[in-house]
Design a protein around this motif. Structure first.
Motif, PDB file in Angstrom:
ATOM      1  N   ASN A 275     109.436  56.530 -78.821  1.00  0.00           N
ATOM      2  CA  ASN A 275     108.438  57.585 -78.637  1.00  0.00           C
ATOM      3  C   ASN A 275     108.985  58.562 -77.606  1.00  0.00           C
ATOM      4  OD1 ASN A 275     106.153  59.059 -77.436  1.00  0.00           O
ATOM      5  ND2 ASN A 275     104.874  57.744 -78.712  1.00  0.00           N
ATOM      6  N   SER A 276     109.354  59.754 -78.056  1.00  0.00           N
ATOM      7  CA  SER A 276     110.051  60.697 -77.171  1.00  0.00           C
ATOM      8  C   SER A 276     109.188  61.123 -75.990  1.00  0.00           C
ATOM      9  CB  SER A 276     110.496  61.928 -77.961  1.00  0.00           C
ATOM     10  OG  SER A 276     109.381  62.562 -78.578  1.00  0.00           O
ATOM     11  N   THR A 277     107.882  61.332 -76.227  1.00  0.00           N
ATOM     12  CA  THR A 277     106.997  61.760 -75.132  1.00  0.00           C
ATOM     13  C   THR A 277     106.893  60.684 -74.062  1.00  0.00           C
ATOM     14  OG1 THR A 277     105.696  63.085 -76.686  1.00  0.00           O
ATOM     15  CG2 THR A 277     104.685  62.585 -74.570  1.00  0.00           C
ATOM     16  N   GLU A 280     110.230  60.387 -72.117  1.00  0.00           N
ATOM     17  CA  GLU A 280     110.463  61.481 -71.162  1.00  0.00           C
ATOM     18  C   GLU A 280     109.669  61.270 -69.875  1.00  0.00           C
ATOM     19  OE1 GLU A 280     109.553  65.123 -73.131  1.00  0.00           O
ATOM     20  OE2 GLU A 280     111.107  64.845 -74.669  1.00  0.00           O
ATOM     21  N   VAL A 281     108.424  60.844 -70.008  1.00  0.00           N
ATOM     22  CA  VAL A 281     107.594  60.656 -68.816  1.00  0.00           C
ATOM     23  C   VAL A 281     108.021  59.414 -68.048  1.00  0.00           C
ATOM     24  CG1 VAL A 281     105.250  60.341 -67.942  1.00  0.00           C
ATOM     25  CG2 VAL A 281     105.656  61.870 -69.875  1.00  0.00           C
ATOM     26  N   GLU A 359      99.608  63.544 -70.278  1.00  0.00           N
ATOM     27  CA  GLU A 359      99.884  62.880 -71.559  1.00  0.00           C
ATOM     28  C   GLU A 359      99.044  61.625 -71.780  1.00  0.00           C
ATOM     29  OE1 GLU A 359     101.683  64.121 -73.806  1.00  0.00           O
ATOM     30  OE2 GLU A 359     102.962  65.590 -72.800  1.00  0.00           O
ATOM     31  N   LYS A 362      96.293  61.611 -74.620  1.00  0.00           N
ATOM     32  CA  LYS A 362      96.849  61.676 -75.970  1.00  0.00           C
ATOM     33  C   LYS A 362      97.529  60.366 -76.357  1.00  0.00           C
ATOM     34  CE  LYS A 362     100.579  64.139 -76.651  1.00  0.00           C
ATOM     35  NZ  LYS A 362     101.490  65.307 -76.799  1.00  0.00           N
ATOM     36  N   ILE A 363      98.337  59.829 -75.454  1.00  0.00           N
ATOM     37  CA  ILE A 363      99.093  58.615 -75.754  1.00  0.00           C
ATOM     38  C   ILE A 363      98.175  57.410 -75.933  1.00  0.00           C
ATOM     39  CG2 ILE A 363     100.681  56.929 -74.722  1.00  0.00           C
ATOM     40  CD1 ILE A 363     102.192  59.381 -73.556  1.00  0.00           C
TER      41      ILE A 363
END
Length: 381
Positions: A275-277, A280-281, A359, A362-363
């Motif tokens: 999961n790219s998001t 990244e976080v 995020e 959403k996640i």
């Protein structure tokens, strides 16, 4: 330390923290799952097995270079690692006989360092192999398939049939996900009713049942049941399909409820890219040991009614279950379940990073979030 070794060390530290936190959650009487009582206890036992497997794999990396994870999907090791673990267990005694004892290896290592003024890599590998083989001999690792156990026995006062809570587990080789199954099933076998149900319609206290019992409690069906579960535990099969197959294949067994716990996916900063998001976080989390997220799903299908069997001169029909599928919920219908719950466990620091990045909402949409902080799990955030 090479970059590959650093990545492996980060991964093993993260997964150990995640499984440790999940076990705390399962055993905590304040956790939402604890209301299910024995269910949480059973899942915790399989998590401990999984944790033991990772401990073994960590030792194994000390003398081999082959360990692969499903980076883009589950975040768990690929199935080949479990097969190698099982193979090494079978060969452990023979291989240990050819290795020096641990104390002898320690003496040789100390002597080597004093004489050569350098690190004894070959001896270190032998030590790692010994520790690994001693560990892997244990029967408590999470294998490709774990045979069923009967954990509870009681009597349904309405049907006057004994019923069992049976559990088993497998590691799905295609999805690379650990799966835990729990089944509540009634048994209408004449022999079992005669042995287990007293004249008052309760469990016969004179029968000693040393729980947990390996396999299905009914000895006439135990081997067939093991074969069935081994062939019907794939992740691609919905819980409803498994329950229907069981109902169809066993005349005296009446499945009333089937739960499946799907562990994963697992997300770890710099290791997984599923999961790219999230990746990244998590990469911004200060402490690498807190840069992870573990999710799991609890699926359930239950019988809403029982259709009585029919016996005739020329044909007969067995008693069958009508399983409830929640068609009002598209996701429940897709999964083939009556209900499901998505859960997520995350360290406090990582949750703060996701929240600060905007995020989190959403996640974690559709998830029950549990935050690991100072060895405790905080739910309902």
């Amino acid at each position: 330390m090479t970059p590959e070794n650093e990545a492996a060390a980060r991964y093993f530290s993260a997964i150990a923290a995640a499984l440790g936190g999940l076990e705390v959650f399962m055993r905590d009487d304040r956790s939402p799952l604890y209301r299910h009582g024995i269910v949480a206890k059973i899942v915790a036992e399989y998590i401990a097995r999984l944790d033991k497997s990772f401990s073994c794999w960590r030792y194994r990396l000390g003398f081999t270079e082959t360990f692969r994870i499903s980076r883009a999907e589950s975040g768990f090791p690929v199935f080949q690692n479990l097969l190698e673990l099982e193979n090494d267990r079978r060969q452990a005694d023979a291989r240990l006989a050819n290795l020096p004892l641990a104390d002898e290896l320690r003496e040789e290592m100390a002597d080597f360092i004093l004489r050569h003024k350098e690190f004894p890599e070959a001896l270190q590998k032998s030590m790692a192999e010994r520790l690994y083989l001693e560990d892997v001999k244990s029967e408590t690792t999470f294998g490709p398939f774990t045979l069923a156990q009967t954990a509870k026995v009681s009597v349904n006062p309405k049907t006057l049939r004994p019923y069992y809570l049976v559990h088993w587990a497998c590691f799905d080789g295609s999805a690379n996900l650990p799966l835990v199954y729990m089944l509540t099933v009634e048994d209408s076998s004449d022999d079992m009713i005669r042995q287990l149900v007293d004249s008052g319609g309760k469990l016969n206290e004179r029968v000693d049942i040393p729980l947990p019992v390996d396999g299905l409690l009914n000895p006439e069906l135990a081997h067939r049941f093991d074969d069935f579960t081994e062939k019907n535990s794939a992740y691609t099969l919905s819980p409803a399909t498994i329950a229907v197959n069981l109902d169809k294949d066993f005349e005296p067994l009446h499945p009333k409820q089937l739960r499946r716990v799907v562990l994963g996916p697992f997300y770890s900063a710099g290791i997984t890219d599923n999961n790219s998001t999230v990746s990244e976080v998590l990469a911004k989390v200060r402490k690498p040991e807190n840069a992870w997220l573990l999710t799991w799903t609890i699926q359930e299908v239950f019988s809403k009614a029982e259709k009585p069997g029919r016996k005739g001169l020329f044909s007969s029909e067995k008693t069958t279950q009508e399983f409830f599928i929640n068609t009002d919920d598209l996701e429940a219908a897709r999964q083939g379940v009556s209900s499901y719950e998505n859960h997520a466990l995350i360290p406090h620091e990582a949750y703060q990073a996701l929240y600060a990045a905007g995020e989190a909402q959403k996640i974690f949409s559709g998830y029950k979030v549990h935050i690991l902080s100072k060895g405790q799990v905080i739910s309902d955030v």
